[in-house]
Structures are given as C-alpha cells and as structure tokens.
Write a protein that holds these residues in place. Structure first.
Motif, PDB file in Angstrom:
ATOM      1  N   LEU A  85      24.232  10.961  30.013  1.00 27.48           N
ATOM      2  CA  LEU A  85      24.826  10.871  28.681  1.00 27.48           C
ATOM      3  C   LEU A  85      26.324  10.582  28.744  1.00 27.48           C
ATOM      4  CD1 LEU A  85      23.111  13.799  26.718  1.00 27.48           C
ATOM      5  CD2 LEU A  85      22.883  11.363  26.279  1.00 27.48           C
ATOM      6  N   LEU A  86      26.995  11.155  29.742  1.00 24.73           N
ATOM      7  CA  LEU A  86      28.446  10.983  29.820  1.00 24.73           C
ATOM      8  C   LEU A  86      28.847   9.600  30.330  1.00 24.73           C
ATOM      9  CD1 LEU A  86      29.470  14.490  31.213  1.00 24.73           C
ATOM     10  CD2 LEU A  86      29.773  13.623  28.891  1.00 24.73           C
ATOM     11  N   LEU A  87      28.014   8.983  31.172  1.00 22.75           N
ATOM     12  CA  LEU A  87      28.353   7.659  31.692  1.00 22.75           C
ATOM     13  C   LEU A  87      28.488   6.612  30.586  1.00 22.75           C
ATOM     14  CD1 LEU A  87      26.320   7.411  35.028  1.00 22.75           C
ATOM     15  CD2 LEU A  87      28.791   7.511  34.735  1.00 22.75           C
ATOM     16  N   PRO A  88      27.545   6.526  29.641  1.00 28.18           N
ATOM     17  CA  PRO A  88      27.761   5.584  28.530  1.00 28.18           C
ATOM     18  C   PRO A  88      29.003   5.914  27.717  1.00 28.18           C
ATOM     19  CG  PRO A  88      25.475   6.292  28.598  1.00 28.18           C
ATOM     20  CD  PRO A  88      26.222   7.151  29.553  1.00 28.18           C
ATOM     21  N   GLY A  89      29.349   7.204  27.634  1.00 29.99           N
ATOM     22  CA  GLY A  89      30.560   7.588  26.925  1.00 29.99           C
ATOM     23  C   GLY A  89      31.799   6.989  27.567  1.00 29.99           C
ATOM     24  N   VAL A  90      31.823   6.990  28.903  1.00 28.39           N
ATOM     25  CA  VAL A  90      32.949   6.371  29.606  1.00 28.39           C
ATOM     26  C   VAL A  90      32.999   4.878  29.314  1.00 28.39           C
ATOM     27  CG1 VAL A  90      33.919   5.894  31.886  1.00 28.39           C
ATOM     28  CG2 VAL A  90      32.885   8.126  31.415  1.00 28.39           C
ATOM     29  N   ALA A  91      31.820   4.224  29.302  1.00 32.90           N
ATOM     30  CA  ALA A  91      31.777   2.794  29.012  1.00 32.90           C
ATOM     31  C   ALA A  91      32.270   2.492  27.597  1.00 32.90           C
ATOM     32  CB  ALA A  91      30.344   2.286  29.192  1.00 32.90           C
ATOM     33  N   VAL A  92      31.917   3.358  26.646  1.00 36.98           N
ATOM     34  CA  VAL A  92      32.366   3.152  25.263  1.00 36.98           C
ATOM     35  C   VAL A  92      33.872   3.281  25.165  1.00 36.98           C
ATOM     36  CG1 VAL A  92      32.263   4.091  22.921  1.00 36.98           C
ATOM     37  CG2 VAL A  92      30.179   3.884  24.259  1.00 36.98           C
ATOM     38  N   VAL A  93      34.437   4.257  25.874  1.00 33.52           N
ATOM     39  CA  VAL A  93      35.886   4.456  25.837  1.00 33.52           C
ATOM     40  C   VAL A  93      36.612   3.250  26.421  1.00 33.52           C
ATOM     41  CG1 VAL A  93      37.773   5.854  26.762  1.00 33.52           C
ATOM     42  CG2 VAL A  93      35.731   6.963  25.866  1.00 33.52           C
ATOM     43  N   LEU A  94      36.047   2.618  27.450  1.00 34.33           N
ATOM     44  CA  LEU A  94      36.691   1.482  28.094  1.00 34.33           C
ATOM     45  C   LEU A  94      36.601   0.210  27.254  1.00 34.33           C
ATOM     46  CD1 LEU A  94      35.552   2.027  31.802  1.00 34.33           C
ATOM     47  CD2 LEU A  94      37.762   2.582  30.768  1.00 34.33           C
ATOM     48  N   GLN A  95      35.663   0.185  26.309  1.00 34.73           N
ATOM     49  CA  GLN A  95      35.542  -0.982  25.445  1.00 34.73           C
ATOM     50  C   GLN A  95      36.655  -0.988  24.409  1.00 34.73           C
ATOM     51  OE1 GLN A  95      33.275  -3.546  25.625  1.00 34.73           O
ATOM     52  NE2 GLN A  95      32.608  -2.618  27.550  1.00 34.73           N
ATOM     53  N   PRO A  96      37.114  -2.188  23.977  1.00 37.79           N
ATOM     54  CA  PRO A  96      38.133  -2.225  22.911  1.00 37.79           C
ATOM     55  C   PRO A  96      37.594  -1.660  21.616  1.00 37.79           C
ATOM     56  CG  PRO A  96      37.251  -4.419  23.350  1.00 37.79           C
ATOM     57  CD  PRO A  96      36.726  -3.528  24.438  1.00 37.79           C
ATOM     58  N   ARG A  97      38.447  -0.984  20.914  1.00 33.44           N
ATOM     59  CA  ARG A  97      38.055  -0.349  19.653  1.00 33.44           C
ATOM     60  C   ARG A  97      37.788  -1.406  18.586  1.00 33.44           C
ATOM     61  NH1 ARG A  97      39.066   4.747  17.223  1.00 33.44           N
ATOM     62  NH2 ARG A  97      40.285   5.349  19.063  1.00 33.44           N
ATOM     63  N   VAL A  98      36.716  -1.200  17.829  1.00 32.42           N
ATOM     64  CA  VAL A  98      36.393  -2.066  16.696  1.00 32.42           C
ATOM     65  C   VAL A  98      37.012  -1.467  15.453  1.00 32.42           C
ATOM     66  CG1 VAL A  98      34.546  -3.025  15.269  1.00 32.42           C
ATOM     67  CG2 VAL A  98      34.259  -2.862  17.747  1.00 32.42           C
ATOM     68  N   GLU A  99      37.950  -2.180  14.861  1.00 35.19           N
ATOM     69  CA  GLU A  99      38.625  -1.662  13.678  1.00 35.19           C
ATOM     70  C   GLU A  99      37.724  -1.803  12.463  1.00 35.19           C
ATOM     71  OE1 GLU A  99      41.368  -0.109  13.674  1.00 35.19           O
ATOM     72  OE2 GLU A  99      41.927  -0.472  15.766  1.00 35.19           O
ATOM     73  N   SER A 100      37.537  -0.688  11.775  1.00 37.32           N
ATOM     74  CA  SER A 100      36.751  -0.710  10.541  1.00 37.32           C
ATOM     75  C   SER A 100      37.661  -0.926   9.360  1.00 37.32           C
ATOM     76  CB  SER A 100      35.989   0.612  10.369  1.00 37.32           C
ATOM     77  OG  SER A 100      36.887   1.693  10.334  1.00 37.32           O
ATOM     78  N   LYS A 101      37.112  -1.575   8.345  1.00 39.76           N
ATOM     79  CA  LYS A 101      37.892  -1.854   7.151  1.00 39.76           C
ATOM     80  C   LYS A 101      38.108  -0.572   6.366  1.00 39.76           C
ATOM     81  CE  LYS A 101      36.275  -6.623   6.642  1.00 39.76           C
ATOM     82  NZ  LYS A 101      35.613  -7.593   5.755  1.00 39.76           N
ATOM     83  N   GLN A 102      39.347  -0.315   6.009  1.00 37.92           N
ATOM     84  CA  GLN A 102      39.693   0.875   5.246  1.00 37.92           C
ATOM     85  C   GLN A 102      39.813   0.532   3.768  1.00 37.92           C
ATOM     86  OE1 GLN A 102      39.863   3.869   6.531  1.00 37.92           O
ATOM     87  NE2 GLN A 102      39.583   3.191   8.645  1.00 37.92           N
ATOM     88  N   THR A 103      39.331   1.390   2.939  1.00 40.70           N
ATOM     89  CA  THR A 103      39.460   1.197   1.501  1.00 40.70           C
ATOM     90  C   THR A 103      40.901   1.412   1.097  1.00 40.70           C
ATOM     91  OG1 THR A 103      37.227   2.025   1.196  1.00 40.70           O
ATOM     92  CG2 THR A 103      38.640   1.937  -0.762  1.00 40.70           C
ATOM     93  N   PRO A 104      41.532   0.421   0.437  1.00 41.95           N
ATOM     94  CA  PRO A 104      42.945   0.585   0.085  1.00 41.95           C
ATOM     95  C   PRO A 104      43.149   1.707  -0.909  1.00 41.95           C
ATOM     96  CG  PRO A 104      42.010  -1.365  -0.992  1.00 41.95           C
ATOM     97  CD  PRO A 104      40.978  -0.864  -0.039  1.00 41.95           C
ATOM     98  N   ARG A 105      44.231   2.465  -0.699  1.00 43.79           N
ATOM     99  CA  ARG A 105      44.558   3.557  -1.602  1.00 43.79           C
ATOM    100  C   ARG A 105      45.186   2.988  -2.858  1.00 43.79           C
ATOM    101  NH1 ARG A 105      47.932   8.067   1.359  1.00 43.79           N
ATOM    102  NH2 ARG A 105      47.596   9.018  -0.675  1.00 43.79           N
TER     103      ARG A 105
END
Length: 558
Positions: A85-105
């Motif tokens: 379970l922890l090995l995929p977690g390391v792989a996810v951390v090494l991947q670039p973050r996908v920015e999600s669209k934020q609802t404008p305030r």
C-alpha cells in the motif's frame, strides 16, 4: 445441512483462544494506511473527481479489498500488505500535482459582515453547522462496518484464521474486538442526538426515553427475527456467545433506553471516560468478590426453564458493553462538535475576523488600513501585540507543562491523543503482572476487555484524524456552509460514506447473505481460491448496494 456438517461447523468456532494483540494491531492499521493512500490520490491527482467507474473500482479495492485481504490471505504477513500500500503512495507523491479548479470567491465588497449585500438575514447556506460532518469520523465508522461485515462471513471459511474468530471464554481476537468496536461506534453516533437535544434545551428524561424506545424497537424486532430464524431453520449457533435466546441485537436495543434513563446523571458528570472506568471497576469487583460468579457465567449448566442461566452471557456482558457505549458517547460529545479554531477564513491566520473587508476599505480610503496616523507615528516601529493567553514578562507561567491546556482543549487531535494515552495506560495496568493481571474476556465483557476496546478505538480515531489533518487541513476553515460541505465531500470516500450512511441496513443485509451462503455452500470444504471469490462477490454486493443507496440519496433508518 446434515447433522454431521452442522457439528463440524460448530466445532470450527468453539473452544478458541484467540491471538496476539499486536497482530490484531498490524491487521487493523491497514484501514488508516488505505485512507492515507486514498487521500494522496485525491489531493495530488484529483483521482476521485469525477467519480467514474475506474475511480469507484479503485475506491472499493482500497477500502474493502485491503481489509478483506488483510484478514484472510495476508493474515500471516500484514506487514507485506502495508508495504504494497505504501509503495503506490510513494509513486503518487513523486508524480506532479494535478491542480484542481477552485470555485472563485465572491468579491469582498459584495458582502457586509458575512451577509449578502441588501439582505437582512443571512442566507441558510452561510450559517456554519455547529455539528459539522467530519470525514475522519465517517471513515472510521465505515472501516469498522466493512471489517465487521467481512468477518461475519469470512469466519465460516478456512482461509480466515481461527485465531481471529471469537474466543470461547478468555483471549483476544479480531472478532472479539469488532463486537466492542461496533458498540463504541454506536455510542459516538448517539452523542449527536444528545448534543442536538442540549442545543434545543430539550433535556427531559421522558422525551429522551421515548426517542430511545422508538429507535430500539426495530432492533428488538430484528433480534426476534434472528432468534426465530436460527431456531426454526436449525442454523448453526454458538450458544456460549450470548446464550440460548439472547443475541447481539438485543444488546444494541437496550443500550439507548438505559442511557436515556441515566441521562440526568450523565449530564452532571465531568467525564464520560471516568464513568466508564468506574463502571468497569465496580463490575470487575462484583465478578471477583461474588463467590463462584465467574464459574456461573462460564462453566455452569443451562437449566431448563431458568431464563437467566440460559442467557447469562448476554445479561452480564451487557454491563461491560454499556460501559463501552458510554465511553463512545463521551468521545462523540467532544469530537462531533465544531472545534474552536475552525470556521475561520482560510487566509485569516492571526487576523481579526472583523476585518474581512480590509482590502475594500483600503481602496475606499485610498491608503493602507494598518497603522494609519501621523508621519511621526508611521516612522515609529510597530510594537508587537501580545499574544493571547501569553504570560507577561516576569510573571510565572501557570501551566509550564501544558497539562491544563491539554485537559481543557477541545481540539480533536489533542482530545483523542489524551484519551488514547489514558486508555493504553489503563489497559496495560489491567493486564500487567503487577496490576490486577486480568485476562481479556469478551464473554463477560470484563474490565480488561472494556479498556482494551476503548484504547483501540481512540487510537483508530486518532489515526484517521491525523490523516485528515495532514491531507485536508482546510476542511473546516470555510466561512459558509456550502463551501464546507463541498470540501467535506471532496475529502470523503464514497465507499466509506455509503457504509456509514446505511451501516445498520447493510449489516442486516450482510447477516442475510451470510445465512444464505452458509445454507447453500459447504464453506468449510471450499478451497482458498473459491472462498476468496465468494468473499469478494459478497463484499462487492454490499458495497454496490450501499453506493446505489447513497447515489439515489436514500437513507434507511433502522
């Protein structure tokens, strides 16, 4: 079912001694680790937005599959499953973050003191719920339901280790822990009704008893149906669990009415946890000092026509389960409430909440809102403001170790950490060679069993809370209800939400499916591959029904 096979089934769950506590801890920590991996996928990759079929399948594998594998084929090596379970977690951390669209305030100048401009009353969605939904509690209850539903069928197959099955009289096992955890979680949920009644000023014992009886009646009916089905269909039963006529549904049904009767006393007590330990100690003293009481509960025969002797396990163990229920309620009375530091704007770290429109005010005045004054005043260095609750210089600190702050803090993490330490110390003392040196007994629900169950559940809640605090730190920093609900939804597994929302209904369905499978399949004679196929189909059915009910916004209240 032939008499020979029925006797074989009964023998497979009789006279068992359980296993080690640390092995149980290794197996059950799978759930928080899976929750952490789910949170990594959600926060860094937005994997579960939108909730597509691949996302649902991954959610099912993480929340249900890991628990099933941990209690069956990986039972002998749970550390290996943790590594997987922890090995995929390391792989996810090494991947670039996908920015999600934020609802404008909305613009600051469109609101006045948190209200829409031109309105006299706040919009309903702008009022924060004093009892907010907390994803880590949803995840905790969902994991508890999944491991309970999985175990009640898996125990009938040989792929499920016998040391995880319920013990005969003394010992620790996964299923023994599951029974107590179910009661503890029920206490956590019951606290919500108490908090709502207190907020409405409705503290009448009579009204509380009526509500409790209304909620308990379906459980009594379920208990009677189970009693009839077991006796009428000649189904396999382990009499030493609760007795000849008693079953777990009757225990659950009695908890709420007894609590409602004692509620006037409970409201005046400073600590539910202290009351739990007091009840457990008194009960243990009764067991110890009453001549032959332990022998009566465990060894004596069942006299025909003597209802107490036939159901003595269920009657006496109810005292212990009630103590566990009170402990769960005490936890819920704190963690279900909004924390004092939440509900603040995301960017208001250290700022005055009355200055939400400071930028708009600066534009109107044509200058900065800070340190406005004469030139001579502006030339002077700003004097640092004293921090709140900070002792003045040359004044002794009244709480150098922070013990008063720990005792009075309503922060969920601090509260759960405090009680985790307390329950672990008490459980170690109860089982220690130089203490009472008690053996855990689910059959009697004795002192050692009570403190062990409480220590485990506060630890699980703390782990889930730390995952949420680390991965979703801004859930309850929203300033309006709609934004907070959206953040809660994004931070909650749909599978866990489904098992939490209709937990008792799915538990009933699990019991029905377990009976159906046992009546049609010789579970003790199936291979491990066949057993895993049946178990995967079974838990997938429960998960699918739960997701369907949640998708169509259906809540079955039992």
């Amino acid at each position: 079912m032939t008499p020979e096979y029925k006797a074989e089934k009964e023998a497979s769950v009789s006279f068992l001694g359980g296993g080690g506590i640390w092995e149980i801890n290794y197996v059950t920590v799978i759930a928080p680790v899976a929750a952490f991996l789910w949170a990594l996928l959600q926060t860094r990759q937005s994997f579960f937005k939108p909730y597509s079929i691949p996302a649902a399948f991954t959610d099912f594998l993480l929340q249900c599959g890991t628990i099933l594998f941990a209690t069956t084929i990986y039972a002998g090596a749970p550390q290996a499953l943790l590594g997987l379970l922890l090995l995929p977690g390391v792989a996810v951390v090494l991947q670039p973050r996908v920015e999600s669209k934020q609802t404008p305030r909305p613009p600051a100048h469109d609101r006045t003191n948190g209200k829409p401009k031109g309105s006299d009353e706040p919009a309903p969605s702008s009022e924060l719920d004093p009892l907010p939904i907390k994803p880590y509690i949803t995840t905790y209850r969902g994991a508890m339901m999944i491991i309970t539903c999985t175990s009640i069928l898996a125990v009938d197959f040989k792929v499920f280790p016998r040391r995880f099955a319920k013990t005969e009289s003394f010992g620790t096992s996964l299923m023994d822990l599951g029974v107590g955890s179910f009661v503890y979680a029920a206490g956590v949920v019951a606290a919500r009704q108490q908090l709502k009644a207190q907020s409405r000023g409705n503290t009448s014992m009579i009204e509380g008893l009526k509500t409790a009886m209304r909620h308990s009646l379906p459980l009594v009916v379920l208990g009677l149906v189970r009693l009839w089905s077991v006796k009428g269909l000649d189904y396999v039963e382990h009499v030493s669990e609760y007795g000849v006529h008693w079953n777990f549904f009757f225990t659950l049904a009695l908890l709420a009415p007894v609590t409602a009767i004692l509620q006037p006393v409970l409201r005046r007590l400073p600590s539910y946890g202290a009351l739990t330990f007091f009840i457990a100690c008194v009960y243990e003293c009764v067991l110890y000092f009453t001549p032959d009481l332990k022998s009566y509960i465990i060894l004596s025969g069942r006299k025909p026509g003597d209802w107490l002797s036939q159901n003595r396990e269920g009657v006496f163990s109810f005292i212990g389960y009630f103590a566990i229920f009170v402990a769960g309620m005490g936890t819920g009375m704190t963690i279900l409430k909004r924390e004092s530091g939440s509900g603040k704007p995301d960017d208001a770290k250290g700022a005055d909440p009355l200055d939400e429109d400071d930028e708009w005010l600066a534009d109107v005045l044509g200058g900065s809102t800070q340190n406005e004054g004469t030139d001579s005043d502006q030339d002077k260095p700003a004097e640092p403001k004293p921090k709140q609750n900070e002792p003045k210089q040359n004044e002794p600190n009244p709480d150098p170790l922070g013990l008063i702050w720990i005792a009075q803090s309503n922060d969920d993490s601090v509260f759960l950490a405090k009680w985790t330490v307390i329950w672990f110390i008490l459980s170690g003392w109860a089982m220690w060679h130089y203490g009472p040196h008690l053996f855990v007994s689910r059959r009697m629900a004795n002192l050692a069993y009570i403190v062990w169950v409480c220590a485990f559940n506060t630890t699980q809640l703390l782990l889930f809370n730390l995952v949420e605090r680390l991965m979703f730190p801004n859930i309850h920093k929203a300033t309006d209800r709609q934004t907070e609900r959206q953040r809660v939804q994004d931070a909650t597994s749909r599978v866990m939400q489904a098992f939490n929302r209709n937990g008792l209904a799915l538990f009933l369905l699990a019991n029905l499916l377990t009976g159906l499978i046992n009546m049609t399949v010789k579970t003790l004679h199936t291979s491990d591959v066949e057993a895993m196929g049946i178990l995967l189909g079974y838990i997938a059915t429960l998960c699918g029904v739960g997701l369907a009910l949640d998708h169509y916004d259906i809540s079955i209240k039992i």
